[in-house]
Design a protein around this motif. Structure first.
Motif, PDB file in Angstrom:
ATOM      1  N   SER A   1      -1.721  73.113 -90.854  1.00  0.00           N
ATOM      2  CA  SER A   1      -3.167  73.137 -90.640  1.00  0.00           C
ATOM      3  C   SER A   1      -3.815  71.920 -91.264  1.00  0.00           C
ATOM      4  CB  SER A   1      -3.767  74.406 -91.231  1.00  0.00           C
ATOM      5  OG  SER A   1      -3.526  74.435 -92.615  1.00  0.00           O
ATOM      6  N   ALA A   2      -4.950  71.535 -90.706  1.00  0.00           N
ATOM      7  CA  ALA A   2      -5.707  70.403 -91.229  1.00  0.00           C
ATOM      8  C   ALA A   2      -6.468  70.844 -92.471  1.00  0.00           C
ATOM      9  CB  ALA A   2      -6.670  69.886 -90.163  1.00  0.00           C
ATOM     10  N   TRP A   3      -7.074  69.870 -93.163  1.00  0.00           N
ATOM     11  CA  TRP A   3      -7.838  70.188 -94.363  1.00  0.00           C
ATOM     12  C   TRP A   3      -9.039  71.037 -94.013  1.00  0.00           C
ATOM     13  CZ3 TRP A   3      -5.848  65.199 -93.702  1.00  0.00           C
ATOM     14  CH2 TRP A   3      -4.874  64.854 -94.620  1.00  0.00           C
ATOM     15  N   ASP A   4      -9.411  71.908 -94.924  1.00  0.00           N
ATOM     16  CA  ASP A   4     -10.562  72.786 -94.712  1.00  0.00           C
ATOM     17  C   ASP A   4     -11.854  72.176 -95.194  1.00  0.00           C
ATOM     18  OD1 ASP A   4      -8.935  74.696 -93.636  1.00  0.00           O
ATOM     19  OD2 ASP A   4      -8.643  75.745 -95.535  1.00  0.00           O
ATOM     20  N   GLU A   5     -11.788  71.067 -95.910  1.00  0.00           N
ATOM     21  CA  GLU A   5     -13.003  70.463 -96.463  1.00  0.00           C
ATOM     22  C   GLU A   5     -13.290  69.132 -95.767  1.00  0.00           C
ATOM     23  OE1 GLU A   5     -11.080  68.307-100.336  1.00  0.00           O
ATOM     24  OE2 GLU A   5     -11.484  70.455-100.438  1.00  0.00           O
ATOM     25  N   PRO A   6     -14.539  68.690 -95.797  1.00  0.00           N
ATOM     26  CA  PRO A   6     -14.871  67.406 -95.164  1.00  0.00           C
ATOM     27  C   PRO A   6     -14.249  66.243 -95.942  1.00  0.00           C
ATOM     28  CG  PRO A   6     -16.779  68.346 -96.276  1.00  0.00           C
ATOM     29  CD  PRO A   6     -15.707  69.394 -96.326  1.00  0.00           C
ATOM     30  N   PRO A   7     -14.027  65.086 -95.289  1.00  0.00           N
ATOM     31  CA  PRO A   7     -13.327  63.990 -95.952  1.00  0.00           C
ATOM     32  C   PRO A   7     -14.104  63.352 -97.098  1.00  0.00           C
ATOM     33  CG  PRO A   7     -14.101  63.316 -93.796  1.00  0.00           C
ATOM     34  CD  PRO A   7     -14.360  64.775 -93.913  1.00  0.00           C
TER      35      PRO A   7
ATOM     36  N   ARG B   1       7.174  78.535 -93.740  1.00  0.00           N
ATOM     37  CA  ARG B   1       6.512  79.006 -92.523  1.00  0.00           C
ATOM     38  C   ARG B   1       6.271  77.917 -91.504  1.00  0.00           C
ATOM     39  NH1 ARG B   1       0.475  80.363 -94.531  1.00  0.00           N
ATOM     40  NH2 ARG B   1      -0.187  79.418 -92.612  1.00  0.00           N
ATOM     41  N   HIS B   2       6.470  76.661 -91.883  1.00  0.00           N
ATOM     42  CA  HIS B   2       6.234  75.553 -90.967  1.00  0.00           C
ATOM     43  C   HIS B   2       7.519  75.015 -90.334  1.00  0.00           C
ATOM     44  CE1 HIS B   2       2.099  75.497 -92.206  1.00  0.00           C
ATOM     45  NE2 HIS B   2       2.473  75.413 -93.470  1.00  0.00           N
ATOM     46  N   ARG B   3       8.645  75.168 -91.018  1.00  0.00           N
ATOM     47  CA  ARG B   3       9.894  74.630 -90.465  1.00  0.00           C
ATOM     48  C   ARG B   3      11.111  75.272 -91.114  1.00  0.00           C
ATOM     49  NH1 ARG B   3       7.944  71.135 -94.050  1.00  0.00           N
ATOM     50  NH2 ARG B   3       9.299  70.365 -95.687  1.00  0.00           N
ATOM     51  N   ILE B   4      12.230  75.186 -90.413  1.00  0.00           N
ATOM     52  CA  ILE B   4      13.549  75.511 -90.940  1.00  0.00           C
ATOM     53  C   ILE B   4      14.355  74.231 -90.826  1.00  0.00           C
ATOM     54  CG2 ILE B   4      15.636  76.878 -90.655  1.00  0.00           C
ATOM     55  CD1 ILE B   4      13.906  79.021 -89.343  1.00  0.00           C
ATOM     56  N   GLU B   5      14.970  73.813 -91.920  1.00  0.00           N
ATOM     57  CA  GLU B   5      15.628  72.507 -91.954  1.00  0.00           C
ATOM     58  C   GLU B   5      17.019  72.656 -92.562  1.00  0.00           C
ATOM     59  OE1 GLU B   5      13.019  69.076 -92.914  1.00  0.00           O
ATOM     60  OE2 GLU B   5      14.343  68.959 -94.648  1.00  0.00           O
ATOM     61  N   ILE B   6      18.016  72.091 -91.907  1.00  0.00           N
ATOM     62  CA  ILE B   6      19.380  72.057 -92.416  1.00  0.00           C
ATOM     63  C   ILE B   6      19.767  70.591 -92.555  1.00  0.00           C
ATOM     64  CG2 ILE B   6      21.777  72.683 -91.999  1.00  0.00           C
ATOM     65  CD1 ILE B   6      20.771  75.033 -90.358  1.00  0.00           C
TER      66      ILE B   6
END
Length: 96
Positions: A89-95, A38-43
């Protein structure tokens, strides 16, 4: 009109799997690898299995104190195509 739309929909439903099979066969014949999510198509290029220089391994090891893999020209100098689709997407939890 609805019969025509139904016929068009059925033809498209039959054509999409055929196009996917045709694209997969073309990629295999041209020694390309397809990756899709869902993020990329790569050949990307793959080593040729019948390459006389690397025998399908993709390269060889150079000698010396610190051996390195030297890539064969049958795949290493070919272009790579990448289409970005959705941002990661970025992480959903704090660092911490």
């Amino acid at each position: 009109m609805t019969a025509r739309r139904l016929r068009t929909t059925l033809l498209l439903a039959a054509a999409i799997p055929l196009a996917a099979v045709t694209a997969a066969a073309a990629l295999k014949a041209s020694h390309l690898a397809l990756y899709a999510d869902r993020h990329r198509i790569e050949i990307t290029a793959r080593p040729r299995p019948n390459c006389p220089r690397c025998q399908g391994e993709g390269g060889w090891w150079t000698g010396g104190a610190f051996p390195e893999m030297e890539a064969c020209g049958c795949w290493a100098h070919r272009r790579e195509l990448r289409l970005k689709l959705l941002p990661v997407s970025a992480w959903d939890e704090p660092p911490f």
